[in-house]
Design an enzyme around this catalytic site. Sequence first.
Site, PDB file in Angstrom:
ATOM      1  N   LYS A 124     -80.183  40.237  -0.866  1.00  0.00           N
ATOM      2  CA  LYS A 124     -79.212  39.311  -0.278  1.00  0.00           C
ATOM      3  C   LYS A 124     -79.731  38.850   1.084  1.00  0.00           C
ATOM      4  CE  LYS A 124     -74.147  39.254  -0.163  1.00  0.00           C
ATOM      5  NZ  LYS A 124     -72.978  40.123   0.046  1.00  0.00           N
TER       6      LYS A 124
HETATM    7  C1  E4P Z   1     -69.823  38.623  -0.611  1.00  0.00           C
HETATM    8  O1  E4P Z   1     -70.931  38.828  -1.004  1.00  0.00           O
HETATM    9  C2  E4P Z   1     -69.264  39.216   0.607  1.00  0.00           C
HETATM   10  O2  E4P Z   1     -69.644  40.574   0.629  1.00  0.00           O
HETATM   11  C3  E4P Z   1     -67.760  39.187   0.651  1.00  0.00           C
HETATM   12  O3  E4P Z   1     -67.225  38.506  -0.464  1.00  0.00           O
HETATM   13  C4  E4P Z   1     -67.197  38.774   1.965  1.00  0.00           C
HETATM   14  O4  E4P Z   1     -65.787  38.815   1.867  1.00  0.00           O
HETATM   15  P1  E4P Z   1     -64.864  38.784   3.170  1.00  0.00           P
HETATM   16  O5  E4P Z   1     -64.901  37.409   3.754  1.00  0.00           O
HETATM   17  O6  E4P Z   1     -63.491  39.130   2.653  1.00  0.00           O
HETATM   18  O7  E4P Z   1     -65.410  39.812   4.113  1.00  0.00           O
END
Ligand code: E4P
Length: 217
Positions: free
Chosen positions: A83
């Site tokens: 990622k």
């Molecule tokens: C996605 O890969 C992220 O980890 C996640 O969906 C972020 O979500 P949030 O905005 O609720 O922290």
Amino acid sequence: MKFFVDTAEIDAIAELNDTGMVDGVTTNPSLILKSGRDILEVTKEICDLVDGPVSAEVVATDADDMIAEGRKLATIADNIAVKLPLTWDGLKACKVLSGEGNMVNVTLCFSGNQALLAAKAGATFISPFIGRLDDMSIDGLDLIEDIRTIYDNYGFETQILAASIRSVNHVQDCAKIGADVMTAPPDVIKKLAGHPLTDKGLEQFLKDAAKADIKIV
Ligand code: E4P
């Protein structure tokens, strides 16, 4: 639509996995912090538990260091998706790591143009954050629609991974738009099964079953 679970909590992943609802897992540094676990150890455990892609995020900010971290994360298991943040360095790293055959999830996407760049850099997944746009009174679902249109216009194979999902309505709306994947916290996924009419109907059926003395096994 594939379901990824947005957590680094092993027990929560295992519970959902038993129902066949887990096509993959996404983590980020905040979720690793919340788990209280070492990133390499917990990511390995998740990869052993789940067959699908498991996103593990780099913490470097320049391309060369992101590439080094991505290569290390990719050694954890075959189902790692590295990622990377949607920065110019992240895109450079995406091009190199995807070219080496790694799955890459480009994260923190907030515009159609960013999604276009990630697809051109060879991303396997693009992660537009719906909830964080909603937090700013900008409709996050519009972004999912924009990216769907852009990718379909040009036949990009990068999968739209709707992220930052906060509600059951987000999930249904993303499915209607045609997001390839959604990632949500375990509690949101479990809430998808709930409906007050299901509860009410079941309550009546159970009362009548008791009156009829129905026994099956
Ligand atoms: C996605 O890969 C992220 O980890 C996640 O969906 C972020 O979500 P949030 O905005 O609720 O922290």
